[in-house]
Motif scaffolding. Structure first.
Motif, PDB file in Angstrom:
ATOM      1  N   HIS A   1      31.969  38.006  45.495  1.00  0.00           N
ATOM      2  CA  HIS A   1      32.486  39.197  45.402  1.00  0.00           C
ATOM      3  C   HIS A   1      32.838  38.869  47.020  1.00  0.00           C
ATOM      4  CE1 HIS A   1      33.287  43.708  47.024  1.00  0.00           C
ATOM      5  NE2 HIS A   1      34.398  43.429  45.463  1.00  0.00           N
ATOM      6  N   ALA A   2      34.353  39.145  47.292  1.00  0.00           N
ATOM      7  CA  ALA A   2      35.485  38.619  48.016  1.00  0.00           C
ATOM      8  C   ALA A   2      36.294  40.076  47.820  1.00  0.00           C
ATOM      9  CB  ALA A   2      36.120  37.758  48.422  1.00  0.00           C
ATOM     10  N   ALA A   3      36.421  40.758  49.302  1.00  0.00           N
ATOM     11  CA  ALA A   3      36.841  41.708  49.420  1.00  0.00           C
ATOM     12  C   ALA A   3      38.166  41.954  50.996  1.00  0.00           C
ATOM     13  CB  ALA A   3      37.151  43.167  49.339  1.00  0.00           C
ATOM     14  N   PRO A   4      38.862  40.118  51.000  1.00  0.00           N
ATOM     15  CA  PRO A   4      38.884  39.828  52.696  1.00  0.00           C
ATOM     16  C   PRO A   4      40.336  40.821  53.171  1.00  0.00           C
ATOM     17  CG  PRO A   4      39.915  38.998  51.095  1.00  0.00           C
ATOM     18  CD  PRO A   4      39.278  39.228  49.956  1.00  0.00           C
ATOM     19  N   VAL A   5      40.961  41.240  52.114  1.00  0.00           N
ATOM     20  CA  VAL A   5      41.412  42.797  53.207  1.00  0.00           C
ATOM     21  C   VAL A   5      41.522  43.944  51.906  1.00  0.00           C
ATOM     22  CG1 VAL A   5      43.240  41.086  53.871  1.00  0.00           C
ATOM     23  CG2 VAL A   5      43.453  41.592  51.468  1.00  0.00           C
ATOM     24  N   GLN A   6      42.097  44.802  52.648  1.00  0.00           N
ATOM     25  CA  GLN A   6      42.359  45.734  51.986  1.00  0.00           C
ATOM     26  C   GLN A   6      42.626  45.779  50.919  1.00  0.00           C
ATOM     27  OE1 GLN A   6      43.970  49.697  54.626  1.00  0.00           O
ATOM     28  NE2 GLN A   6      42.195  50.476  53.137  1.00  0.00           N
TER      29      GLN A   6
ATOM     30  N   ASP B   1      38.559  36.873  39.349  1.00  0.00           N
ATOM     31  CA  ASP B   1      39.866  37.743  38.925  1.00  0.00           C
ATOM     32  C   ASP B   1      39.739  38.624  39.821  1.00  0.00           C
ATOM     33  OD1 ASP B   1      39.333  40.302  37.790  1.00  0.00           O
ATOM     34  OD2 ASP B   1      37.283  40.023  36.563  1.00  0.00           O
ATOM     35  N   ASP B   2      41.028  39.465  40.418  1.00  0.00           N
ATOM     36  CA  ASP B   2      41.832  39.848  41.085  1.00  0.00           C
ATOM     37  C   ASP B   2      42.483  41.366  40.318  1.00  0.00           C
ATOM     38  OD1 ASP B   2      40.974  37.204  42.535  1.00  0.00           O
ATOM     39  OD2 ASP B   2      43.153  36.513  42.393  1.00  0.00           O
ATOM     40  N   THR B   3      42.039  41.886  41.391  1.00  0.00           N
ATOM     41  CA  THR B   3      42.695  43.438  41.899  1.00  0.00           C
ATOM     42  C   THR B   3      43.521  43.247  42.906  1.00  0.00           C
ATOM     43  OG1 THR B   3      41.234  43.926  40.160  1.00  0.00           O
ATOM     44  CG2 THR B   3      42.598  45.599  41.199  1.00  0.00           C
ATOM     45  N   ILE B   4      44.812  44.233  42.576  1.00  0.00           N
ATOM     46  CA  ILE B   4      45.872  44.247  43.919  1.00  0.00           C
ATOM     47  C   ILE B   4      46.264  45.112  43.599  1.00  0.00           C
ATOM     48  CG2 ILE B   4      47.504  42.517  45.301  1.00  0.00           C
ATOM     49  CD1 ILE B   4      47.391  40.217  42.914  1.00  0.00           C
ATOM     50  N   GLN B   5      46.129  45.763  44.931  1.00  0.00           N
ATOM     51  CA  GLN B   5      46.875  46.651  44.881  1.00  0.00           C
ATOM     52  C   GLN B   5      47.865  46.708  44.954  1.00  0.00           C
ATOM     53  OE1 GLN B   5      44.249  49.449  44.502  1.00  0.00           O
ATOM     54  NE2 GLN B   5      43.114  48.319  44.055  1.00  0.00           N
ATOM     55  N   GLY B   6      48.699  47.750  45.123  1.00  0.00           N
ATOM     56  CA  GLY B   6      49.561  48.417  45.055  1.00  0.00           C
ATOM     57  C   GLY B   6      50.746  47.506  45.978  1.00  0.00           C
ATOM     58  N   ASN B   7      51.822  47.634  46.512  1.00  0.00           N
ATOM     59  CA  ASN B   7      52.547  48.095  47.626  1.00  0.00           C
ATOM     60  C   ASN B   7      51.805  46.635  48.398  1.00  0.00           C
ATOM     61  OD1 ASN B   7      55.173  49.476  47.123  1.00  0.00           O
ATOM     62  ND2 ASN B   7      53.486  50.519  46.776  1.00  0.00           N
ATOM     63  N   SER B   8      51.778  45.309  48.161  1.00  0.00           N
ATOM     64  CA  SER B   8      50.413  44.489  48.402  1.00  0.00           C
ATOM     65  C   SER B   8      50.519  43.001  47.865  1.00  0.00           C
ATOM     66  CB  SER B   8      49.568  45.037  48.929  1.00  0.00           C
ATOM     67  OG  SER B   8      49.074  45.198  48.302  1.00  0.00           O
TER      68      SER B   8
END
Length: 239
Positions: free
Chosen positions: A12-17, A46-53
């Motif tokens: 698991h990696a979350a390098p940025v918010q 397997d990536d989840t990318i938040q909006g406006n980013s």
């Protein structure tokens, strides 16, 4: 042999918010010498990318890069001059070849969920290229739908420079699909949701199976399931 890797063993990696990632193979700051590749499959994120980013422009070379959009959409721009929106149910392939740079942005308000896969190409020094197709794979029922392939016997799929085929399947509870391959090939399965019973083994959401000596896979859904299946050479040589 079937090697089952549970969801809890993903890195698991979350390098940025704005980014939440699960690495199925060694990638970025995660390195496991026993988990670098599976045949020519080098990266599965397997990536989840938040909006406006999203990902600013960054370079690649000597890799076949495949992106499947499962939720939301991405805006793509590259140094070949391509500008495109990749929507839910669409598939993109980039041949990085001798070198390119691209960006991937989620300019919408809701999150985007993608699978991004990298494959070692079947030859080096290829000219960079791009292909995108609406395969509408998320609405298929009870069949293995080919999405991307370097095996030219398949039509109406995205082409890549690897002797590999990527399939998607939406399998209803108690339905079965059978996949047959050859002794010199491997099979990779990753479950998005639901439960599968594969050759005597139960697997659930975000579990993966790496098959090296099973030439027939009997895949039954014990609960409505969605999964990706990859048929690929047993070696990096990629013949």
């Amino acid at each position: 042999m079937l090697q089952v890797i549970p969801a809890t063993d993903r890195h698991h990696a979350a390098p940025v918010q704005w980014l939440n990632s699960y690495f199925l193979f060694s990638f970025a700051d995660y390195y496991d010498p026993q988990n670098v590749h599976f045949g020519p499959l080098r990266v599965f994120n397997d990536d989840t990318i938040q909006g406006n980013s999203g990902f600013p422009q960054h370079p690649h070379s000597e890799m076949e890069i495949v992106t499947l959009v499962l939720e939301g959409e991405l805006q793509h721009e590259d140094t070949m001059g391509n500008k495109a929106t990749i929507k839910k149910g669409e598939v993109q392939r980039m041949t990085a070849g001798t070198g390119l740079a691209h960006s991937e942005k989620n300019n919408g308000a809701t999150q985007a969920h993608i699978y991004q896969l990298w494959f070692l190409p079947n030859q080096k020094g290829l000219a960079p290229s791009y292909e995108q197709k609406d395969v509408d794979f998320l609405d298929s029922k009870n069949e293995l739908v080919p999405l991307v392939s370097g095996q030219k016997v398949l039509e109406d799929v995205v082409y890549m420079n690897s002797n590999t085929t990527i399939y998607w399947c939406n399998l209803r509870e108690d339905k079965t699909v059978t996949f047959k391959t050859f002794p010199i090939r491997n099979t990779f399965v990753y479950v998005k949701e639901g439960m599968l019973y594969i050759n005597g083994v139960d697997i659930g959401p975000n579990d993966q199976v790496r098959s090296t000596d099973e030439h027939v896979l009997e895949i039954r859904a014990s609960k409505d399931a969605q999964f990706i299946l990859i048929d690929l050479p047993a070696s990096e040589a990629n013949y």
